[in-house]
Design a protein around this motif. Sequence first.
Motif, short mmCIF file in Angstrom:
data_model
loop_
_atom_site.label_atom_id
_atom_site.label_comp_id
_atom_site.label_asym_id
_atom_site.label_seq_id
_atom_site.Cartn_x
_atom_site.Cartn_y
_atom_site.Cartn_z
N VAL A 170 49.59 42.19 32.74
CA VAL A 170 49.34 42.69 34.29
C VAL A 170 47.97 43.13 34.58
O VAL A 170 47.49 42.86 35.56
CB VAL A 170 50.36 43.88 34.37
N ARG A 171 47.18 43.89 33.41
CA ARG A 171 45.79 44.00 33.70
C ARG A 171 45.16 42.65 34.02
O ARG A 171 44.08 42.66 34.96
CB ARG A 171 45.42 44.76 32.66
N GLN A 172 45.22 41.57 33.28
CA GLN A 172 44.69 40.43 33.46
C GLN A 172 45.03 39.65 34.81
O GLN A 172 44.16 39.38 35.66
CB GLN A 172 44.99 39.43 32.49
N LEU A 173 46.33 39.79 35.36
CA LEU A 173 46.65 39.43 36.48
C LEU A 173 46.19 40.26 37.51
O LEU A 173 45.75 39.59 38.72
CB LEU A 173 48.18 39.42 36.68
N ARG A 174 46.07 41.50 37.65
CA ARG A 174 45.34 42.37 38.62
C ARG A 174 43.85 41.89 38.68
O ARG A 174 43.17 41.61 39.79
CB ARG A 174 45.53 43.78 38.40
N GLN A 175 43.18 41.55 37.51
CA GLN A 175 41.69 41.30 37.43
C GLN A 175 41.56 40.17 38.22
O GLN A 175 40.90 39.77 39.07
CB GLN A 175 41.24 41.43 36.16
N ALA A 176 42.42 38.81 38.00
CA ALA A 176 42.26 37.79 38.53
C ALA A 176 42.52 37.81 39.84
O ALA A 176 41.80 37.09 40.75
CB ALA A 176 43.11 36.71 37.73
N GLY A 177 43.57 38.67 40.22
CA GLY A 177 43.83 38.61 41.89
C GLY A 177 42.47 39.39 42.51
O GLY A 177 42.04 38.79 43.49
N ALA A 178 42.02 40.29 42.05
CA ALA A 178 40.96 40.78 42.55
C ALA A 178 39.45 39.94 42.70
O ALA A 178 38.89 40.23 43.52
CB ALA A 178 40.26 42.30 41.74
N GLU A 179 39.50 39.30 41.57
CA GLU A 179 38.33 38.02 41.56
C GLU A 179 38.55 37.16 42.83
O GLU A 179 37.48 36.59 43.45
CB GLU A 179 38.08 37.58 40.20
N LEU A 180 39.78 36.48 42.91
CA LEU A 180 40.08 35.63 43.83
C LEU A 180 39.70 36.18 45.04
O LEU A 180 39.10 35.63 45.93
CB LEU A 180 41.70 35.52 43.70
N LEU A 181 40.24 37.63 45.37
CA LEU A 181 39.86 38.18 46.75
C LEU A 181 38.65 38.47 46.95
O LEU A 181 37.84 38.31 48.06
CB LEU A 181 40.59 39.62 47.00
N ALA A 182 37.78 38.77 45.88
CA ALA A 182 36.09 38.80 46.04
C ALA A 182 35.64 37.57 46.48
O ALA A 182 34.69 37.35 47.23
CB ALA A 182 35.90 39.25 44.70
N ARG A 183 36.09 36.24 45.79
CA ARG A 183 35.61 35.12 46.10
C ARG A 183 35.68 34.75 47.69
O ARG A 183 34.87 34.30 48.40
CB ARG A 183 36.17 34.02 45.21
N ALA A 184 37.00 35.11 48.01
CA ALA A 184 37.34 34.80 49.58
C ALA A 184 36.60 35.59 50.40
O ALA A 184 36.16 35.18 51.39
CB ALA A 184 39.03 35.27 49.76
N ALA A 185 36.24 36.85 49.99
CA ALA A 185 35.46 37.86 51.05
C ALA A 185 34.21 37.33 51.23
O ALA A 185 33.56 37.52 52.26
CB ALA A 185 35.78 39.14 50.39
N SER A 186 33.73 36.95 50.00
CA SER A 186 32.37 36.27 50.03
C SER A 186 32.04 35.25 50.96
O SER A 186 31.19 35.05 51.61
CB SER A 186 31.67 36.05 48.65
N ARG A 187 32.89 34.31 51.00
CA ARG A 187 33.22 33.18 51.85
C ARG A 187 33.40 33.43 53.14
O ARG A 187 32.74 32.67 54.19
CB ARG A 187 34.31 32.14 51.29
#
Length: 152
Positions: free
Chosen positions: A63-80
């Motif tokens: 779950v910690r890894q899923l949350r981290q991956a989700g946060a990273e996905l959103l960070a990349r989207a926000a940057s774009r």
Amino acid sequence: MNAGYRRILVAIDDSHAAQRALGEGIDIAQAPGGELRIIHVLEGQSIALTFNPYARYYTRDLVRQLRQAGAELLARAASRVRAAGVVAETVLCDSQGRPVEERILELARAWPANLIVMGTHGRRGVGRALLGCCAEGVIRQSNVPVLLARAA
């Protein structure tokens, strides 16, 4: 194409279709007053694993890894989105044991969005029956327009 869509909710995962949907959302939100809310919903099956008493350590880590991956996905989207000069916020949430499409619709109503943009894989037949179709669920239940983007 902007027909008064100012509050655009874009639901993303790590698929090519979702990245295309994000691009469509950015294009629409570039109209004056446009803003995006980019969401990623952690699926209930993954979160439900935390209740497995025999694998508590491993599932907590998962779950910690899923949350981290989700946060990273959103960070990349926000940057774009920022690079395109669009106002956006991101939301990472759990499905709370419900179908993902219900959470997407709940978040769209609460914001409130006047357009939902999301990717679709375009599965048909048995693949769609076995895997479900989140996009179809959103289309059937949404009270605001839904724009679907298929992977090229």
